[in-house]
Motif scaffolding. Structure first.
Motif, mmCIF file in Angstrom:
data_model
loop_
_atom_site.group_PDB
_atom_site.id
_atom_site.type_symbol
_atom_site.label_atom_id
_atom_site.label_comp_id
_atom_site.label_asym_id
_atom_site.label_seq_id
_atom_site.Cartn_x
_atom_site.Cartn_y
_atom_site.Cartn_z
ATOM 1 N N ASN A 193 0.841 -1.206 0.000
ATOM 2 C CA ASN A 193 0.000 0.000 0.000
ATOM 3 C C ASN A 193 0.871 1.248 0.000
ATOM 4 O O ASN A 193 0.939 1.967 1.001
ATOM 5 C CB ASN A 193 -0.922 0.016 1.225
ATOM 6 C CG ASN A 193 -1.872 -1.145 1.237
ATOM 7 O OD1 ASN A 193 -2.960 -1.081 0.666
ATOM 8 N ND2 ASN A 193 -1.461 -2.235 1.884
ATOM 9 N N PRO A 194 1.549 1.535 -1.107
ATOM 10 C CA PRO A 194 2.536 2.628 -1.090
ATOM 11 C C PRO A 194 1.910 3.983 -0.737
ATOM 12 O O PRO A 194 0.749 4.249 -1.058
ATOM 13 C CB PRO A 194 3.099 2.626 -2.516
ATOM 14 C CG PRO A 194 2.209 1.762 -3.325
ATOM 15 C CD PRO A 194 1.478 0.855 -2.396
ATOM 16 N N GLY A 195 2.696 4.802 -0.066
ATOM 17 C CA GLY A 195 2.292 6.175 0.229
ATOM 18 C C GLY A 195 1.441 6.343 1.468
ATOM 19 O O GLY A 195 1.086 7.456 1.832
ATOM 20 N N GLN A 196 1.087 5.241 2.143
ATOM 21 C CA GLN A 196 0.135 5.360 3.256
ATOM 22 C C GLN A 196 0.767 5.144 4.620
ATOM 23 O O GLN A 196 0.058 5.006 5.616
ATOM 24 C CB GLN A 196 -1.022 4.378 3.061
ATOM 25 C CG GLN A 196 -1.839 4.703 1.831
ATOM 26 C CD GLN A 196 -3.124 3.930 1.809
ATOM 27 O OE1 GLN A 196 -3.875 3.954 2.773
ATOM 28 N NE2 GLN A 196 -3.379 3.239 0.707
ATOM 29 N N PHE A 197 2.106 5.066 4.653
ATOM 30 C CA PHE A 197 2.751 4.887 5.952
ATOM 31 C C PHE A 197 3.993 5.749 6.002
ATOM 32 O O PHE A 197 4.674 5.951 4.995
ATOM 33 C CB PHE A 197 3.143 3.411 6.154
ATOM 34 C CG PHE A 197 3.718 3.131 7.525
ATOM 35 C CD1 PHE A 197 2.891 2.766 8.567
ATOM 36 C CD2 PHE A 197 5.082 3.266 7.766
ATOM 37 C CE1 PHE A 197 3.407 2.520 9.835
ATOM 38 C CE2 PHE A 197 5.614 3.028 9.040
ATOM 39 C CZ PHE A 197 4.764 2.649 10.067
ATOM 40 N N THR A 198 4.271 6.298 7.163
ATOM 41 C CA THR A 198 5.561 6.925 7.420
ATOM 42 C C THR A 198 5.762 6.976 8.923
ATOM 43 O O THR A 198 4.878 6.538 9.686
ATOM 44 C CB THR A 198 5.664 8.328 6.792
ATOM 45 O OG1 THR A 198 6.998 8.793 6.894
ATOM 46 C CG2 THR A 198 4.745 9.317 7.493
#
Lengths: 409, 265, 281
Positions: A193-198
């Motif tokens: 799920n790229p872009g949804q975690f940091t």
């Protein structure tokens, strides 16, 4: 004649006031004294309590509840000084002591743990050896290594526990009903799920804890990492962690080109659905954020099944505090079962007690058992089942510096 | 000639006002998440908290005003004679004095503040309100002197000589001749000095060591903690006095006044 | 005696500014060189400067701060001129008041307002969503905490444009309109009139005021602290981090950074003001 008498009387009063003041700056004179005598010394005085000031609920608890009890029962004025970062208070004490201010410092009590505690210990900035003087010290389980050690540094009677905390993740059950439950699954989820975690860039407190969870994951558990810093072991594990985190970057928020600077920035992004997770060392914050309307009601929290790191946070009296008697009275109040119960109420703070509930009076024990739980806050017992210890401060410093060097740039 | 702003100016004015809109809205919002254009619920909770004694916002308001008041008074006491000297006299070394007066304005604020902290520490002035007010003189004084030297540049000293020759005492001259002539300029200088002190952040943070909790420090703490609602309420409390000052001085505030440069520094 | 009079009047100001401002800078210089004047300790060393300059981030931070100060000064000045020209033509009163309004609003408030407007879940992102331009916050362009420091620039332009605009407006108002009328009657185009009549008359004020803007934006802490990225950080943020490092040994580095900020800023301003003084009119 009258004037001279008045002047003499004033001098005496001033001398007495000066003596009383010096008395509470001189900590050794207080240790082991009768508790009632200490309370009498503190009566009518003030205490300057420095703590992170970014939560209105915590501020209310401290100013209104603790301040209220102090004023009513002891005639002591509580000055709550809000900090953006606890290191500010450490710096004040450090600067004062460096400038030779040894008995008229501005900080009487500070909410602290981890690296800041280590700094104060190393710089001989903490007043120590007094905890047994507090009547409510009996409620503290000093035989528990998680209480007797603050991030691996022995407490040694230099601070008094306030809360227990354990790292937990929050997700929105409305958009993500089944979150990944262990670190391996979480890493897979991030890649899928790229872009949804940091995560916030260390040395942010919570960002740093997240990186330590990854460290434990790569090291195959916490056991090898406990104990004093081991350069060879660090050199073996750290490069793998940096490779893993760097390889993860394309899947992170903004492709990992930048990171949030603070946990609160991640919280805001989570609130607005920019990312799917936030996390916190104090899961009670999730419930408070839901109540404040910051998070949707559907937010739920959980701990990773392969372990979540826990810590204890404390209050500490700096060595140059001029109001040590009043600070002791406040610490004893903070440790009291009643104050810990009030703090545990979800609408007040929801914090996990720093004392051993089983040692409290039966009525208090029942009240604790009857506390309602907040649907958004994972119960402490559930987290405690998979508790992992914290690393020693040298490890943490090395990991933070390594992250900045190898991942953050 | 048009009396209405053209599209460029109108757009500009809207853009200049825009950042205040979400702040004011947040102060009465409860639950305002993406993609909602308006808050789900309205609430006065943030205001109730901000105005409660717990928050210390009202104390911060009083403290910020007291520091600004002290810095203003100090800068007038020091700036009036200095402004008179620069406005009325031509003397050797004048250029050097002007450079010293302008230097704090032309130097980034961070240049002197750490050194000042080291200077104040042994004097016991760090972490104190007095120390912060004293430190505020650095950004405040240059503007006060500039405005007042402008006031005195247009001042005719002959009236003072006439009054003296007619037998008036120095105090009578000050009270009935000098003061009425310079009063409007002094009031403007005072209001601007107040606002320059009002908006200091780093200077207060460093010299006050976190102990002197003025409004900008409280605002930064809540903005940093992500409490947009409380941040909005404190921001509104924080900007209102400045707007009030502007209402009082808008007509006098033109680019010709050196004080203009002082806003927001 | 008469010659001493202005000096007597100036004495308090010179003592205060000399003591606080020059004293602060002198102390920063001394501490950055390892000298502690108060305790009589003197251990002259260039270690702090060596440490600061050998940090591989310092170049990036310097570039970022130069970009922030240069771009926000240039943008504010460029927009201030047409704003002042437009403002000259309309009624005073409410319009001027609105234009002046945010002179009174501290940078910190503006920065927070910009954050709420331009973040990826801020007001403009929501408008974009309402118009169907984006689906998720991440699709909105990164305008705060961004590599180009756009959010920081927006805050400074928002704050400094009215200041520069009012300075230019004052110059325009004191400018004799006859010059423009004469130029017009001689057949000068609007651009020629602006370039050869109006601009030379507003330039001195604009140059001086933009120097103030540059100095301020180069050394301000709170806006880049609130709207900047985690890496690289603007010089003042770097200096503050060194100043608040729990390791007191980092304090001389903070002092050295603040001295370097002052030196770079002073050097650039000197070049800038000299270039304009030398420029042919």
């Amino acid at each position: 004649m009258k004037i001279r008498a008045a002047a003499a009387a004033t001098c005496v009063v001033l001398a007495l006031a000066g003596a009383a003041r010096a008395d509470t700056a001189d900590g050794d004179a207080l240790i082991g004294r009768d508790w009632d005598a200490i309370v009498e010394t503190a009566r009518g005085g003030e205490v300057n309590f420095f703590l992170w000031g970014g939560s209105d609920t915590i501020n209310r608890y401290v100013s209104d509840y603790l301040g209220g009890v102090l004023a009513e029962e002891y005639d002591i004025t509580l000055n709550r000084v809000g900090l953006t970062d606890t290191v500010e208070a450490v710096n004040i004490v450090n600067g004062e002591v460096e400038a030779g201010v040894t008995d008229a410092g501005s900080v009487d009590l500070v909410w602290i743990n981890g690296e800041n505690f280590r700094t104060m210990r190393q710089g001989d900035l903490a007043w120590c050896g007094y905890t047994a003087t507090l009547p409510n010290d009996a409620l503290v389980d000093w035989s528990n290594p998680a209480v007797a050690n603050d991030f691996g540094v022995p407490v040694d009677g230099c601070e008094v526990p306030w809360n227990r905390a354990q790292f937990a993740f929050a997700h929105d059950s409305a958009t993500l009903p089944e979150p990944p439950r262990d670190m391996g699954a979480l890493l897979d989820w991030i890649r899928a799920n790229p872009g949804q975690f940091t995560y916030p860039a260390p040395p942010d407190f919570n960002g740093s804890v997240f990186v330590r969870h990854v460290f434990y994951h790569v090291a195959g558990g916490a056991d090898r990492l406990l104990g004093p810093f081991d350069q060879a072991l660090y050199d073996e594990i750290a490069p793998q962690v940096w490779t893993l985190l760097n390889d993860l970057e394309p899947s992170l928020w903004r492709e990992g080109r930048t990171y949030p600077t603070a946990i609160t920035q991640l919280d805001q992004m989570f609130a607005n659905g920019e990312v799917a997770f936030t996390f916190n060392y104090d899961p009670a914050q999730f419930g408070l954020a839901v109540d404040a309307g910051i998070y949707p009601d559907s937010v739920r929290s959980y701990g990773l099944t392969d372990g979540t790191i826990g810590n204890t946070n404390y209050t500490l009296i700096p060595v140059n505090s001029p109001n040590k008697a009043a600070a002791l009275v406040l610490q004893n109040l903070i440790l009291s079962a009643e104050a810990q119960l009030e703090k545990a109420r979800p609408e007040v703070w929801g914090a996990t007690p720093g004392i051993e509930i089983s040692r409290a009076a039966p009525g208090i024990r029942e009240a604790f058992a009857d506390l309602p739980s907040h649907p958004s806050v994972v119960p402490y017992d559930e987290l405690a089942a998979a508790a992992l210890p914290e690393l020693q401060a040298e490890w943490i410093a090395a990991i933070e510096a390594g992250w900045i060097e190898n991942v953050g740039r | 000639m048009s009396r209405l702003p053209g599209p460029f100016l109108a757009l500009l004015l809207v853009a200049l006002l825009l950042p205040l809109v979400p702040l004011a809205t947040w102060s009465v919002a409860h639950g305002w998440r993406f993609p909602d254009l308006l808050p789900r619920d309205w609430s006065l909770d943030a205001w109730a908290y901000a105005l409660s004694p717990t928050a210390g916002v009202l104390r911060g308001l009083g403290l910020t005003a007291a520091i600004a008041g002290a810095a203003t008074a100090g800068s007038l006491v020091i700036g009036l004679p200095a402004g008179r000297a620069l406005g009325l006299y031509r003397f050797r070394g004048r250029a050097a004095v002007e450079i010293l007066v302008l230097a704090p304005v032309l130097t980034p604020g961070i240049a002197a503040v750490f050194g000042l902290h080291a200077l104040f520490l042994p004097l016991g002035l760090t972490n104190t309100v007095a120390g912060v007010a004293l430190a505020h003189l650095i950004p405040v004084l240059p503007y006060t002197i500039l405005v007042l030297s402008g006031v005195f540049a247009g001042y005719d000293t002959r009236a003072e000589y006439q009054a003296r020759s007619l037998g008036a005492s120095p105090f009578q001259v000050l009270r009935h001749v000098t003061w009425p002539a310079i009063r409007p300029g002094v009031i403007v200088a005072a209001l601007f000095a107040f606002l320059v002190s009002w908006s200091q952040y780093l200077l207060t943070l460093v010299i006050g060591g976190g102990r002197v909790q003025t409004l900008p420090l409280q605002l930064f703490a809540f903005a940093g903690a992500g409490r947009a609602d409380v941040t909005g309420a404190i921001a509104v409390v924080y900007v209102l006095p400045g707007i009030l000052v502007l209402v009082l001085t808008s007509r006098r505030l033109t680019g010709r006044s050196a004080a203009l440069a002082g806003f927001g520094r | 005696m008469r010659a001493a009079r202005p000096w007597l009047l100036l004495l308090p100001a010179l003592v205060v500014l000399g003591g606080l401002f020059l004293g602060g800078i002198a102390m920063a210089v001394a501490r950055s060189l390892g000298i502690t004047p108060t305790s009589g300790l003197s251990g002259f060393t260039l270690d702090a400067y060596r440490a600061v300059l050998s940090d591989q981030d310092i170049g990036l931070s310097l570039a970022l701060s130069l970009w922030i100060a240069g771009a926000s000064t240039a943008l504010s000045a460029l927009l201030a001129v047409p704003a002042a020209l437009a403002l000259r033509r309309v009624a005073r009163g409410p319009v001027t008041f609105l234009f002046q309004l945010n002179l009174t609003i501290p940078h910190l408030v503006g920065a927070i307002g910009i954050l709420y407007l331009f973040s990826q879940s801020g007001s403009f992102a929501r408008l974009a969503h309402a118009f169907g331009a984006i689906e998720r916050p991440g699709e909105f362009p990164a305008l705060v905490h961004d590599p180009a420091a756009i959010g920081i620039l927006l805050t400074y332009v928002w704050k400094e444009l009215p200041f520069l605009g009012l300075v230019v407006l004052a110059q325009l108002q004191s400018l004799d309109r006859d010059f423009e009328a004469v130029a017009r009657s001689l057949g000068a185009s609007a651009w020629q009139r602006f370039r050869h009549v109006t601009l030379p008359m507003i330039a001195p004020g604009l140059v001086a005021a933009s120097a103030l803007v540059f100095a301020f934006t180069f050394g301000a802490y709170e806006v880049p602290a609130l709207l900047g990225q985690n890496h690289p950080q603007a010089l003042p943020v770097l200096a503050w981090r060194a100043f608040t490092d729990v390791d007191l040994d980092a304090r001389p580095e903070a002092m050295a950074l603040s001295v370097l900020i002052a030196l770079v800023s002073a050097g650039l301003l000197w070049l800038y003001l000299r270039a304009f003084r030398a420029a042919p009119r």
